[in-house]
Design a protein around this motif. Structure first.
Motif, PDB file in Angstrom:
ATOM      1  N   ALA A 213       0.803  -1.227   0.000  1.00 25.26           N
ATOM      2  CA  ALA A 213       0.000   0.000   0.000  1.00 25.26           C
ATOM      3  C   ALA A 213       0.831   1.269   0.000  1.00 25.26           C
TER       4      ALA A 213
ATOM      5  N   ILE B 222       1.585   0.877  -5.117  1.00 25.60           N
ATOM      6  CA  ILE B 222       0.467   1.662  -5.661  1.00 25.60           C
ATOM      7  C   ILE B 222       0.771   3.147  -5.682  1.00 25.60           C
TER       8      ILE B 222
ATOM      9  N   ARG C 118       0.736  -2.333 -10.906  1.00 27.11           N
ATOM     10  CA  ARG C 118      -0.454  -3.084 -10.504  1.00 27.11           C
ATOM     11  C   ARG C 118      -0.284  -4.576 -10.778  1.00 27.11           C
TER      12      ARG C 118
ATOM     13  N   LEU D 159      -5.466  -1.505   1.225  1.00 30.40           N
ATOM     14  CA  LEU D 159      -5.788  -1.414  -0.200  1.00 30.40           C
ATOM     15  C   LEU D 159      -7.279  -1.270  -0.432  1.00 30.40           C
TER      16      LEU D 159
ATOM     17  N   ASN E 253      -8.855  -0.238  -6.202  1.00 30.07           N
ATOM     18  CA  ASN E 253      -8.147  -1.505  -5.979  1.00 30.07           C
ATOM     19  C   ASN E 253      -9.081  -2.692  -5.766  1.00 30.07           C
TER      20      ASN E 253
END
Length: 1172
Positions: free
Chosen positions: A865, A869, A877, A908, A914
């Motif tokens: 996290a 990302i 991803r 997430l 997500n």
């Protein structure tokens, strides 16, 4: 033949009179051209319609009917004719006229084949109407298209009327005729031939012009009205011819005008000058009279306020009694300036003010500010000074200069701007620092007045007093003390006597006993204006002592004023006083003051003062003050220290070179010490006893320092020597990609102050570190080898039990990656995390189970996290999905705790972008061949459900759970029960709930699970959790009956271990259900039987709980019998206190906490819902 008239000639005449701008001049008169023989009484519209129908001119009659209907003059004859279908059947049999061509719209009636219809008249009419309507729509579309085409062509071919009027008769034959003119003339000629009965000639003429439709004027053009006939144009032609001799006469008159033009112009200029001089003279007189009126009105007000001084004012106003002419007033104005007149009125008012301005002390007694005996001499002296204006002005200016009002200003400004206190702060950072630390509202009239006072001189003072006195005089001074602030400040600035100035400043600070925020802003703005005007010397000698006297005042508002004033005046003092006296005052208030509002103001002022201090020896002292403020017990003080004081101090630390090795290092060391101390206290890595609040505050401090650390790396790189601000290359970094700053002072663009310079630095930095071989530098290496490395150690040592700490670490790493850029993240940050999460080659199972790898620590959520990302790129991803699958499978195979994976999913799930990725990862676990992986995926669904929407739950989660609920392995099916319960708590879609109810019913009633003890325990635990939050119908019809059945079955169980597990879970479930509303029927049928069975089991397994269950049974029995039950909570408490032994205190606390939790989680909207 000439007497025969066209039936539409009347309309032509009307249209010609209304709009004849194209063919006629606007000055032409048509009143004499209308034939007297044509009138509305000669031929009616009905006669015209009858004539058209009789002669079979049906198309013309139809057009006439349409026009009349649109104008509201419908004729009954035409309406009846066209509404009768039989008229058109007769037309079919008649032959068209052989002389005139048929219109296309008329031919459409002949094209209809009426013979195909049957004898059914009603059906014939309906079908015929439908066909006619279709034909009519087609004709209208065609007409619209043709009209648009003709209009466009007509506009292109149109000749302006001015050019056509100037063309003579002889020249018109030589010009080429335009298409529009050609069609118009052909139409008029054909019309003339028909009217005069030249039919054969008309037919021949029409055949020679086959391309033109002579029956429709719209074929000619739409942008001009239909002109009258040729006879009317011929008769009206003479009205538009201008004889040539008239232009010669005009030329003669121009010669006569030229002879007298110059003389007339001279006379006009002379008259104009005379009028202007008179206007100026009258304006001067009006101004003089207005000033005299203002003086006299103020004297009248003084007389009304103090009648005792009437003789003084009377004596001064005697000079106004004799009548004076306007010229006398004008000459007096030339001798005496208007400023002296205004000063006289101000001094008169000031004398009255000293007479009556008596401030009230705390006991309510009035104290006189000036002696009333001084008023008369003051007024008399001003009356004498008025006779000599020049001498008065000279004395005032000399007094102002002699008193030292502005003699030190230039010298003080030189001290402020001296190189000894030069700082490298950008102007934008200074402005932002002042705005954040010292915010002043400008939407206030008095604040605006005070701000203008900094640029006042003698004349500006007079003008300001003139603006303020109208607000002061009508008001009571006790209620409107703030109105006096501009007056006191201007007087204190310009007064020649230093003792009087001190007295005025003392009045300013004691003007209001408890100044509110707005009043403090007025006084602070006045202090700033005072400092701008008088300079450093007078500021230090006059204003600072007033602040020092108020530093320990008993009122909080006064101490707030002093704290804010110290920060507001910091930039106007010498750098020596900033580092000594001002810093000492603020330090004393921060340490000694007990009010949090005062300490907050002190912290803001310290932040502002830090931006102006040049003495590097004060670095340690100010850092100690910063740490003291950050450890304050008030959240307001800590917030101000974090968002104002710390960024200002970080900017100073960066200038001195202490940012990395002192400021940031000390914060990291505190984090490391907290983690090491927590590890020493416990061996369980998931439940470290950390000071959560302190840990979060330290992370927030590091977060505020990220922009300054990045700027330090940028400005010290080896590429700065060849930095080009005019580089035309496309930027590789967008300033908008920076994370949103927590405060204005931590915004990188504000810190640098120049977007172009910042963008150039970032581009060079990205280009430099993206090379295959990078030349490192000190700040760059410190970030990699010190900040990130030590942060990873802290992350490894932090447990997973404190979700706020895990979330803060993820956010901090996310900000570091976003600030330093994608290239830095890929080449420096990711490899360090990858090395930690890599599994060892030898005995990975034991390493994971023993917690020797990072997969069971906080590194997993921080990497997922915080790093993967951070830029949301496709490859990132993809790597995130692979990493989560790897952790899911590894932890499932090793049977390790899932805390790290759950923490990553929790972080997430906060971002809806997500959700699809996480569901895809779990679906891979659902279809995995290993039962352990499938069971782990089923457990993870429970965590995600509360973050998902109804659509994803119904389309993605429920099908996956139903699939897992029918898995061959019992462990997988068991793992789905908590997730199914979470769906009942979160979703309200009936179809989804029915599927979940059906699956739970299968677990309860299927004989296959009758002997599955673990499933029974999990079902009861889940029902206890979701029962208070589920639908009343589901609770009444499903949960309670099955709990009673399981209690009865458990009553006959012989296995003591299983019986104990079921009994304890049933006790939890019934405790939760007792907080819900249950009707009498369910109590009788479900609750009481289950509780009685549970009571029997409790007597054998857990006797300490038997009395609790017995009290529940008694209360429900009392409810059924209609008696008022005793208070449940009191009965529970008394029972527990009397029955529980000292050795069972843990059970007591667990039961009571469970009851409280169940009560707080109960769905109150469903408690009072009756059974349907």
């Amino acid at each position: 033949m000439a007497d025969k008239l066209n039936p539409f000639e009347e309309d032509e005449l009307i249209e010609t009179q209304i709009d004849s701008t194209y063919f006629e001049s606007p000055d032409a008169s048509h009143s004499d051209d209308v034939p007297d023989t044509i009138g509305p009484t000669d031929i009616s519209w009905d006669a015209i319609a009858l004539k058209l129908l009789k002669d079979n001119h049906l198309l013309t009659a139809l057009e006439l009917h349409t026009e009349l209907v649109e104008s509201g003059r419908e004729l009954p004859r035409l309406r009846d004719y066209f509404s009768n279908p039989g008229n058109f059947e007769r037309i079919k049999e008649e032959s068209p006229s052989p002389t005139l061509p048929r219109a296309p719209s008329v031919q459409t009636f002949d094209s209809l084949d009426f013979a195909r219809y049957s004898d059914d008249g009603e059906r014939q009419v309906d079908e015929r109407v439908a066909v006619l309507e279709f034909e009519l729509r087609k004709a209208q579309d065609t007409i619209k298209h043709l009209r648009a085409t003709l209009t466009k062509e007509a506009e292109n071919d149109l000749v302006s009327p001015d050019s056509s009027e100037s063309v003579g008769m002889a020249d018109s034959h030589a010009e080429n005729i335009k298409p529009l003119e050609h069609k118009a003339l052909n139409f008029l000629v054909n019309e003339y031939l028909l009217i005069n009965n030249y039919k054969l000639t008309s037919v021949t003429f029409a055949e020679e012009n086959e391309e033109q439709d002579f029956e429709d004027w719209d074929d000619v053009g739409l942008n001009i009205p239909r002109p009258p006939g040729l006879l009317h144009l011929f008769r009206d032609y003479g009205n538009h011819i201008m004889p040539q001799k008239e232009s010669q006469d005009v030329g003669c008159e121009a010669d006569i005008e030229d002879e007298h033009h110059f003389e007339m112009q001279q006379d006009w200029m002379h008259i104009k000058e005379q009028l202007e001089s008179k206007v100026y003279e009258l304006e001067d007189q009006l101004q003089i009279i207005g000033q005299e009126n203002e003086v006299l009105s103020k004297q009248v007000q003084i007389l009304k306020i103090n009648p005792r001084n009437a003789h003084v004012v009377h004596s001064t106003s005697k000079s106004h009694k004799p009548k004076r002419s306007a010229s006398d007033n004008l000459s007096e104005v030339k001798d005496i300036s208007s400023n002296n007149l205004v000063e006289q009125s101000i001094e008169n008012d000031w004398g009255a003010f000293h007479e009556h301005s008596k401030p009230v002390d705390e006991l309510g007694h009035e104290t006189s500010i000036a002696d009333s005996n001084d008023v008369s001499p003051l007024i008399n002296s001003k009356a004498e000074e008025r006779t000599n204006a020049a001498e008065l002005n000279t004395d005032v200016l000399d007094a102002a200069g002699g008193g030292g009002v502005g003699e030190n200003t230039e010298q003080d400004q030189t001290i402020i701007n001296s190189p000894a206190c030069e700082r490298k702060l950008s102007e934008s950072f200074k402005s932002a620092l002042q705005e954040v630390a010292f915010h002043i509202s400008t939407n206030n009239r008095i604040v605006t007045e005070v701000s203008k006072s900094g640029h006042s001189d003698i004349e500006g003072l007079v003008l300001m007093l003139g603006r303020c006195l109208p607000h002061i005089v009508p008001n009571v001074l006790l209620a409107k003390r703030e109105e006096l602030i501009p007056l006191i400040l201007c007087t204190a600035m310009l007064h020649p006597d230093s003792q009087e100035r001190d007295h005025l400043l003392n009045i300013l600070f004691n003007l209001i006993k408890k100044p509110d925020e707005e009043q403090r802003q007025m006084i602070l703005t006045g202090c700033i204006a005072f400092a701008q005007h008088v300079g450093q010397t007078r500021l230090e000698a006059e204003l600072l002592p007033q602040c020092w006297e108020q530093i320990s005042h008993k009122y909080v508002e006064r101490r707030l004023l002093v704290a804010e004033a110290c920060g507001a005046l910091a930039s106007y003092l010498s750098y020596e006083l900033r580092s000594s006296l001002l810093l000492s005052m603020l330090k004393q208030m921060l340490v000694d003051d007990k009010d949090e509002e005062v300490r907050e103001a002190v912290v803001r002022s310290l932040g502002f003062l830090t931006g102006w201090i040049c003495d590097a020896d004060k670095f340690s002292e100010i850092y100690d003050l910063l740490r003291l403020a950050l450890r304050d017990s008030s959240e307001k003080v800590v917030s101000s220290a974090l968002h104002v004081f710390l960024p200002s101090f970080a900017a100073w630390a960066y200038e001195l070179g202490h940012l990395e090795h002192q400021l940031t290092h000390s914060i990291l060391r505190e984090l490391e010490e907290m983690g090491a101390l927590a590890v020493q206290k416990t061996t369980n890595s998931t439940t470290l006893p950390l000071d959560e609040g302190r840990f979060l505050l330290l992370l927030a401090q590091l977060q505020e320092l990220i922009p300054f650390l990045f700027l330090s790396v940028l400005e010290n790189g080896p590429y700065t020597s060849h930095l080009d601000l005019e580089d035309s290359k496309t930027p590789v970094f967008d300033l908008l990609q920076f994370p949103e700053s927590t405060s204005l002072l931590s915004d990188l663009r504000v810190i640098v102050g120049d977007d172009r310079h910042l963008l150039a630095l970032i581009n060079k930095f990205e280009e430099h570190i993206g090379q295959e071989w990078v030349e490192p530098w000190e700040q760059y290496n410190w970030i990699i080898n010190n900040l990130i490395a030590r942060l990873l150690e802290v992350t490894m040592g932090v447990g997973l039990s404190l979700q706020k700490i895990v979330s803060s670490l993820c956010k901090y790493v996310f900000r570091v990656c976003r600030t330093f850029g994608r290239t830095f993240t890929n080449i420096k940050v990711k490899p360090k995390f990858e090395a930690l999460v890599m599994l060892p080659e030898e005995e990975p199972d034991s390493e994971v189970n023993n917690g020797h790898t990072a997969l069971t620590t906080c590194v997993v959520p921080v990497y997922a996290a915080g790093v993967l990302i951070s830029f949301n790129m496709e490859d990132d991803r993809k790597r995130l999905a692979e990493f989560l699958q790897q952790v899911l499978c590894t932890l499932a195979f090793c049977q390790a705790p899932l805390d790290s994976l759950k923490a990553a999913f929790s972080e997430l799930c906060l971002d809806a972008a997500n959700h699809e990725l996480l569901l895809n990862v779990l679906w891979i676990g659902v279809v995995h061949p290993s039962g352990h992986v499938r069971a782990t995926a089923a457990c993870m669904f429970e965590l995600m459900i509360k973050h998902l929407g109804d659509n994803l739950i119904s389309t993605r989660v429920v099908p996956a759970l139903v699939t897992l609920a029918n898995d061959p392995e019992i462990s997988v099916r068991l793992s789905t029960i908590p997730s199914l319960g979470a769906i009942i708590e979160q979703i309200t879609i009936r179809e989804v709930l029915d599927r979940v109810y059906m699956q739970l019913q299968t677990f309860f009633d299927d004989p296959l699970y009758r002997d599955q003890h673990s499933i029974h325990v999990e079902l009861i635990r889940t029902m206890a959790r979701v029962g208070p939050n589920s639908e009343p119908r589901f609770r009444d019809e499903f949960i309670l009956p099955r709990l009673a059945a399981m209690a009865l079955a458990n009553n006959h169980t012989t296995n003591e271990t299983k019986k104990m597990d079921i009994t304890l879970q049933l006790f939890e479930a019934y405790s939760a259900m007792s907080c819900c509303f249950i009707n009498d029927q369910l109590i009788q049928e479900a609750m009481l039987p289950g509780l009685r069975c549970l009571q029997q089991d409790m007597a054998v397994i857990a006797p300490e709980h038997e009395e609790v269950v017995a009290s529940m049974v008694r209360e429900y029995e009392c409810k059924i019998e209609g008696t008022r039950p005793a208070d449940r909570s009191s009965s529970f408490t008394s029972t527990l206190s009397s029955q529980f032994a000292p050795g069972s205190e843990d059970m007591k606390s667990r039961v009571m906490s469970r009851i409280k939790d169940t009560t707080s989680k109960a769905n109150l909207s469903n408690i009072f819902t009756r059974k349907k």
